[in-house]
Structure formats: C-alpha cells, structure tokens
Design a protein around this motif. Structure first.
Motif, PDB file in Angstrom:
ATOM      1  N   ILE A 294       4.643  -2.235  -0.460  1.00  0.00           N
ATOM      2  CA  ILE A 294       4.302  -1.460  -1.647  1.00  0.00           C
ATOM      3  C   ILE A 294       4.739  -2.185  -2.915  1.00  0.00           C
ATOM      4  O   ILE A 294       4.020  -2.185  -3.918  1.00  0.00           O
ATOM      5  N   GLU A 295       5.906  -2.826  -2.869  1.00  0.00           N
ATOM      6  CA  GLU A 295       6.377  -3.572  -4.043  1.00  0.00           C
ATOM      7  C   GLU A 295       5.738  -4.951  -4.120  1.00  0.00           C
ATOM      8  O   GLU A 295       5.763  -5.599  -5.170  1.00  0.00           O
ATOM      9  N   ALA A 296       5.168  -5.433  -3.002  1.00  0.00           N
ATOM     10  CA  ALA A 296       4.585  -6.782  -2.930  1.00  0.00           C
ATOM     11  C   ALA A 296       5.631  -7.838  -3.220  1.00  0.00           C
ATOM     12  O   ALA A 296       5.415  -8.777  -3.982  1.00  0.00           O
TER      13      ALA A 296
ATOM     14  N   TYR B 280      -2.457  -6.088   1.963  1.00  0.00           N
ATOM     15  CA  TYR B 280      -1.817  -4.912   1.365  1.00  0.00           C
ATOM     16  C   TYR B 280      -1.526  -5.072  -0.126  1.00  0.00           C
ATOM     17  O   TYR B 280      -0.998  -4.155  -0.733  1.00  0.00           O
ATOM     18  N   GLY B 281      -1.889  -6.227  -0.703  1.00  0.00           N
ATOM     19  CA  GLY B 281      -1.786  -6.379  -2.147  1.00  0.00           C
ATOM     20  C   GLY B 281      -0.908  -7.532  -2.589  1.00  0.00           C
ATOM     21  O   GLY B 281       0.265  -7.587  -2.223  1.00  0.00           O
TER      22      GLY B 281
ATOM     23  N   LEU C  25       0.722  -2.088  -4.707  1.00  0.00           N
ATOM     24  CA  LEU C  25       0.360  -0.745  -5.136  1.00  0.00           C
ATOM     25  C   LEU C  25       1.234  -0.286  -6.302  1.00  0.00           C
ATOM     26  O   LEU C  25       0.746   0.260  -7.300  1.00  0.00           O
ATOM     27  N   HIS C  26       2.513  -0.524  -6.196  1.00  0.00           N
ATOM     28  CA  HIS C  26       3.471  -0.089  -7.208  1.00  0.00           C
ATOM     29  C   HIS C  26       3.188  -0.750  -8.552  1.00  0.00           C
ATOM     30  O   HIS C  26       3.048  -0.091  -9.586  1.00  0.00           O
ATOM     31  N   ALA C  27       3.080  -2.078  -8.571  1.00  0.00           N
ATOM     32  CA  ALA C  27       2.922  -2.813  -9.829  1.00  0.00           C
ATOM     33  C   ALA C  27       1.569  -2.542 -10.479  1.00  0.00           C
ATOM     34  O   ALA C  27       1.473  -2.448 -11.712  1.00  0.00           O
ATOM     35  N   TRP C  28       0.500  -2.406  -9.671  1.00  0.00           N
ATOM     36  CA  TRP C  28      -0.807  -2.131 -10.249  1.00  0.00           C
ATOM     37  C   TRP C  28      -0.794  -0.816 -11.023  1.00  0.00           C
ATOM     38  O   TRP C  28      -1.456  -0.687 -12.064  1.00  0.00           O
TER      39      TRP C  28
ATOM     40  N   PHE D  75       4.043   9.706  -6.542  1.00  0.00           N
ATOM     41  CA  PHE D  75       2.965   9.291  -5.649  1.00  0.00           C
ATOM     42  C   PHE D  75       3.469   8.231  -4.660  1.00  0.00           C
ATOM     43  O   PHE D  75       3.212   8.323  -3.447  1.00  0.00           O
ATOM     44  N   ILE D  76       4.190   7.237  -5.164  1.00  0.00           N
ATOM     45  CA  ILE D  76       4.730   6.188  -4.293  1.00  0.00           C
ATOM     46  C   ILE D  76       5.699   6.795  -3.276  1.00  0.00           C
ATOM     47  O   ILE D  76       5.669   6.463  -2.078  1.00  0.00           O
TER      48      ILE D  76
END
Length: 713
Positions: free
Chosen positions: A354-356, A366-367, A371-374, A414-415
């Motif tokens: 999620i943090e990438a 998965y990015g 997801l978090h940074a976007w 959301f996260i």
C-alpha cells in the motif's frame, strides 16, 4: 560499519560509477566552502562538539538560503533534477528517486568531514526541501553521527508550520525598538485557518498542532519508502491507525461523528481546507480546496510533478485497478510476486504494498507509487488537475502539512479499512492468547496531585507556548536584533501517574510487559460502544516492563516516562548548548529515533467540560515470551516510530494487540462482556473521566524529578 539502508539497484550502480565524480567535486569545493577538517580531536566530548557544530553550521549558513538560485557546480547524475524553488514531496516518484540518490551519496561519504562537505555542496545547489529531508535521513543513519542532533524542522522551515499572520506579525514586532525580551507574535486564534461556520474548525487544535505536524514529518524521515526495516509495513499500518483512533476520539469530544473513509471517489468531498501557509523563501504557498470538490483522474505532469504514466491515462481508473488487485490478494490471502509465484498476505507485506516501499511484493502489479501516495497526489491537485492555472498543490502534498487537512483522515480511514479487511481474515484471539494465569492484576489507579477524590480523573487545558523561529534557514533577518518568536496555543494536560498493583500467584516469570490503552466509552448518540466498533478507537498510552516479585507489589509509572512520546524536545537552543559543551542532549543510541515520538502535549485527549468517559485498559503479558531477542527493551518512541538502524522491533506481539483483531461482526458484546469471556486475571479496567478546563497558565509537572524506575520498576 555503517547501518544498512537498502536502496534500489539503479541507485547503487550510480553511486559506484560516479564515486570519482563526488571525489572531484569534494576536492574542488572544499576550499570555497572553507570546511574545517577534524585533525586534532583528542576525546569523545571534543568529537561531539565538533560534529554538532559542523551540523549546525550546515543548517545556519552565513547568508540565508536562496531557494531559487544555485551556485552552478557540476552535480553527479540523478541529483539536481527538481528545480530549486519547487515543492518537494515523498509521494512523487521522481522526487523519491532523486532523494534516494542524494541520501546514498551522503551515506557513502567515507568520514564525517566528507559528509559535511557533500551536504554543504548539495545545500547550495539542489532543491532545498529535498536536501533538508535527505540530510535528516543521513544524519539518522550514519554510525559516525550517533548522538548528533538536528533542531526541529518547525524552527528551520517555519513557513510550513505557522500560518502567514503569525510569521508576519512576529517578524514585524521583532524589528520594533526594544529589548530581546519581545516575545509577542500573533495571538493565534485557534481556528485561524477557518471559522466556526465550518464544523471541522473544532478540530484545528489537534490537526494543526505543531508537535503533531512535526511528528508526522519525522516519522516519514525515520521510516521512509527507501528503507527496509523490521516490520516497517506493519508500522505504517499501526501508526496511521493510532492517529485515526485519536482523531476520532477528539471528534467525539467535539460533538462530531467519527470520520468516514473516502471510498467513493466520484462523489463530492464535503470538507474544504485553507492551509494559510506560505512557501519557503516567499515562494508559492499551498492551495485552498473549496468544499464539494470531486477527484479528477486527468492529472497532467508539470515541472514539479513528473508522473510515471502515459499522457491520457486516467489515474482514477488505474488506482481502482490497484485497489481491486490488493483486495483480490486479501481475498485469496496470497500476493503474486514478479516471477509469478505467490506468498501469503500478512500485515507487513500488505503495508509495504500500500505504501509502495522498496520492499513491496510486486510494484508493477500493486503500484509503483502506491495506493496511499496516489491519494495524496490526487487530493493535492484537485483544484487544478491538468495544470492550466499553475496553482500550487494543496496541503496533502507535503508530510509537514498533510495532517492539517481534514481530508487526510478520510483518505487514511479508507486505507485503514483495507487493513481491517485483511485483519478480518484472522481468527479472534482465544483465551490462551489473552490470559496469563501466573499473575493477578489486583488494582489500577490514575492519580494526579489533586488528591484521592480525583482518582481516575484527568485534566486537560489550552496553554500558550513561545517558539523562536529566528534560525529559519530562509529568513533574511538581522540576527543581532530581537529574536523572531511566535506565540502558539496548544492542548496539554496535568501530569499524572499510574499505580498498578500486581500479585504473582505462580510460575517462574521474572518480568512482565505492561500494556496500557484507552478508548472513549460512548458513541455519537451517547450509547455504550459495541466492542467490535470500540476496539478501533483504543489508542496506546504506554508500554514498558516491570520486574515481578512473589507476593503483592504496587508499581508507580509517571506519565512523562511513557515510551509513546519523544522524551527530549531538542530545540535549537538546546542543540546549540550541546554543541558548545559536547554533552549529548540524552542517552539516545543508534537503534533509536531520538526525536520521533507522539507529541507529549497530546498524550491525553482533550475530553470535555462536562467530563468525557473512557475505558482504561491495562494488561500484563510474559516479557520473556514477548521480546524478540535477549536484551530487547521498550525504548522511547519505539511503538509509533520503530527502531533505528538495523534494530529488531522488541515486541513480537502484533502491533495494537489485543485490539487489532475483530470479534464476530454480528457480536453485540460491549467491552466488559468481551473481557469477561476470557476470565483473565492479568487484565484490569477502569472508567476514567477527562475534564477540559479551557485556556489557563501552564501547569508544572510535580513528578518531573521522579522516575518510574525509582518506584519499584
């Protein structure tokens, strides 16, 4: 041997190939920068003095830093790409890559002299905000910099922490005739970035607390995407979950509902926000987001936003795909690796995905940004997604400012809901995982100096603090004149202590871990919480260990000793004193994040004038079974900042235990009913009331000269 930082392979290759470039730059520039080399130091105190002075020298150049101009030296590849004067963000991939290169160059310096020289060169030639971030990271991760401290960033870059009116008036008043005793800044309205017509203004004291904003920035310095650290992904989850628990607690006290996750990306965002902050060195500030804006996936690259996606691709569509892939991995309980194999999903690798971070199980799937940074990026540019108006990004762009914005908490809810989905796949805790029958926690009390009638009662208040920002690296100001000081209001609490009575009934355990949490008892409509809802509101207050003895013993634990908080507030004045004397500010070691910790003034929630009721939860567990290795300790800041260097997290229990796992979603148990199912003697609860007393003079800590270790620990 330097503590290891794990970087991308590309960066390591660049450093190896360009080491001669750095050597030449250092050689050419030493004379111009007049770096004094360490050639005649005879003892540790002299070394500490030298290193601390050299560090302060880099941060306080003779002339203020011009964020727009560079000195045009030849920089190594990968450095100097982000223009000076542009905003830096760890959420932007191109900024991450350059920051990682700068950190690696600073880390690769063979000794402290070369490190200081490279840092000075970079300071004058690359983006200043990026440089300051990288310099902090490098200081924290060099073995030869252990004990060297950096003043808090809110004294170095005040414009990112204090609203425009505060700085303008403080600067103007400092130039008035008079003595250096002038300390008047703006008498800050607690709701200065909005007014009472906006319900969210009731939480400004929390969101815009200077210590809280500093903590969030410091956390990302200490636990960055460029590091691989023990349980780093889990720490990302737990830190933000705890921030949300405390934020929701403050909302309930203010008569607001708990924050709603930002799940529906095509609907208007009710919350607006005006940061009222200027950019560093007089550059552009942060844009205002009116209420009811809608996210737009048509984001375009610009000078400070080099996006790693083809033009024309809708970012919201891409982000929905990433969200769905992560949700599918949670459902299948397996992450797919780049080679097609799979690994079980756990809380740590889920946080990394999620943090990438660079330890993400599969960035391509998965990015790359995550997801978090976007979410931070999209929300930052919501008012001008395609850049046609050249507006500045919003507060969500910057870790110094993002937690000032109400939408930060909606995005992170959301996260957090994604993490909760994973936790729901785990079985509820059983009695054997909760109960420890060898000890009995007979009694717990919270005491202040107000006497027995006030047992289990806490008191909070608003107080004024004065902060010197004269050393801001951008200020063009006569340092021989009056200092520039701002007056700020923040929440604080009266000092208190826990009295914990324990009886060891059997077994041979010699030590116990003490875990202390609190949570509000009642929901938005005044009903007692169901435990499955309340458990997400339990926030950690302290974690420490005690020596067990046969029979009954009462232990005393003072609030100022909490391992949750940063134990030392290293102001500029204190760091300068350390530089002069050579005496370190504290006994901070290489495996600690010295200045990272929950702000001490926010340890206790605000409460209410009528008294808000909380459930206090104290639990004892077997220390020898808890710890990750012999000699492990619960040191200050470890719960919410992790360990420094290569340190292993001391507690093997899941972060947030025992509140991290749900019970049945159909369960209607309240907190006491849940506890009674275990019949555990090692757990004790109390109802605690917190009264808020409004604005008043600061209350001295009557326990300041006492330590918990002298009271039976």
């Amino acid at each position: 041997m330097k503590r290891s930082l794990v970087f991308g392979a590309l960066v390591l290759l660049v450093v190896a190939a360009e080491s001669s470039v750095i050597e030449k730059i250092v050689s050419d520039m030493k004379e111009n920068y007049k770096v004094v080399e360490n050639t005649s130091l005879r003892n540790k105190r002299a070394i500490n003095t030298y290193k601390q002075k050299a560090t302060l020298g880099v941060l306080t150049p003779a002339d203020p830093i011009d964020a727009n101009k560079a000195k045009n030296v030849n920089l190594p590849p990968g450095v100097g790409l982000l223009p000076r004067g542009e905003k830096f963000s760890i959420f932007v991939d191109a900024h991450r890559e350059e920051a990682t290169s700068v950190i690696q160059y600073l880390q690769s310096a063979e000794d402290f002299d070369v490190f200081i020289t490279i840092a000075t060169i970079f300071r004058d030639n690359i983006n200043t905000e990026l440089w300051l971030f990288a310099f902090h990271v490098a200081i924290q991760n060099r073995d030869d910099a252990t004990g060297v401290r950096i003043p808090p960033v809110f004294q170095l870059q005040a414009q990112a922490f204090f609203v425009n009116g505060q700085i303008d008036q403080a600067t103007a008043e400092a130039q008035l005739p008079g003595t250096s005793q002038i300390v008047r800044g703006l008498d800050l309205d607690l709701f200065s970035t909005s007014n009472r017509r906006d319900p969210e203004s009731r939480l400004a004291y929390f969101r815009e607390d200077i210590g809280f904003n500093f903590y969030h920035w410091q956390w990302h310095v200490s636990n960055g995407f460029f590091l691989v650290k023990d349980r780093q992904g889990e720490l990302f989850y737990y830190t933000h979950q705890q921030i949300l628990a405390r934020y929701d607690t403050e909302r309930l006290a203010a008569g607001l509902t708990r924050v709603l996750g930002l799940h529906e990306w095509n609907k208007p965002i009710v919350e607006g926000y005006n940061p009222d902050l200027s950019g560093c060195n007089g550059l552009g500030g942060y844009s205002t987001r009116p209420s009811n804006m809608v996210l737009c996936g048509g984001l375009k690259s610009r000078s400070n936003l080099n996006l790693p996606i083809p033009d024309g691709e809708n970012i919201l569509v891409m982000l929905q795909q990433q969200r769905d892939r992560i949700a599918e991995a949670i459902r299948l309980e397996r992450f797919t690796l780049p080679d097609g194999s799979t690994v079980p999903v756990d809380i740590n690798n889920l946080g990394q995905a999620i943090e990438a971070s660079i330890a993400s199980p599969n960035p391509q799937l998965y990015g790359l940004i995550g997801l978090h940074a976007w979410g931070h990026i999209l929300l930052s540019f919501i008012t001008d997604p395609d850049g046609r108006y050249n507006t500045e990004p919003g507060a969500m762009f910057d870790t110094r400012t993002s937690n000032r914005d109400p939408v930060f908490y909606r995005w992170h809810k959301f996260i957090d809901d994604v993490f909760v989905t994973h936790k729901a796949t785990l079985p509820p805790y059983t009695r054997s995982e909760i109960a420890w029958d060898e000890v009995r926690l007979s009694d717990i009390k919270i005491k202040t100096t107000r006497g027995t009638p006030s047992d289990n009662t806490l008191y909070t208040y608003m107080e004024e603090e004065v902060i010197d920002i004269s050393k801001d690296i951008y200020f063009e100001f006569d340092q021989s004149g009056n200092p520039i000081k701002v007056r700020n209001h923040h929440l604080n609490h009266e000092a208190f202590k826990y009295e914990i009575t324990v009886r060891q009934t059997s077994g041979s355990a010699s030590r116990a871990t003490v875990r202390i949490f609190m949570a509000p008892r009642y929901d938005e409509i005044g009903q007692l919480f169901r435990f499955n809802d309340q458990r997400r509101l339990f926030f950690e207050m302290d974690k420490f260990d005690i020596a067990l003895t046969r029979g009954t013993t009462t232990y005393t634990r003072f609030s100022h000793d909490s391992t949750l908080i940063s134990q030392v507030a290293s102001t500029f004045a204190k760091v300068e004193e350390a530089a002069q004397t050579g005496v370190p500010l504290d006994q901070c070691t290489s495996d600690q994040h010295c200045d990272c910790g929950w702000p001490a003034n926010l340890l206790v929630p605000k409460g209410s004038f009528e008294g808000q009721e909380f459930d206090l939860f104290v639990m004892l567990t077997d220390f020898d079974e808890d710890i990750s290795s012999p000699g492990a300790e619960y040191r200050p800041g470890v719960s919410l900042c992790g360990r420094g260097g290569d340190g292993i997290h001391p507690d093997t229990k899941p972060m947030g235990y025992p509140f991290d796992r749900p019970v049945s979603v159909f369960g209607t148990q309240d907190f006491e009913q849940w506890l009674n199912t275990f019949g555990a003697t090692n757990v004790r609860t109390r109802v605690v009331k917190i009264f808020h007393q409004g604005f008043r003079e600061p209350a001295p800590d009557p326990f300041a000269d006492l330590s918990s270790s002298s009271s039976g620990f």
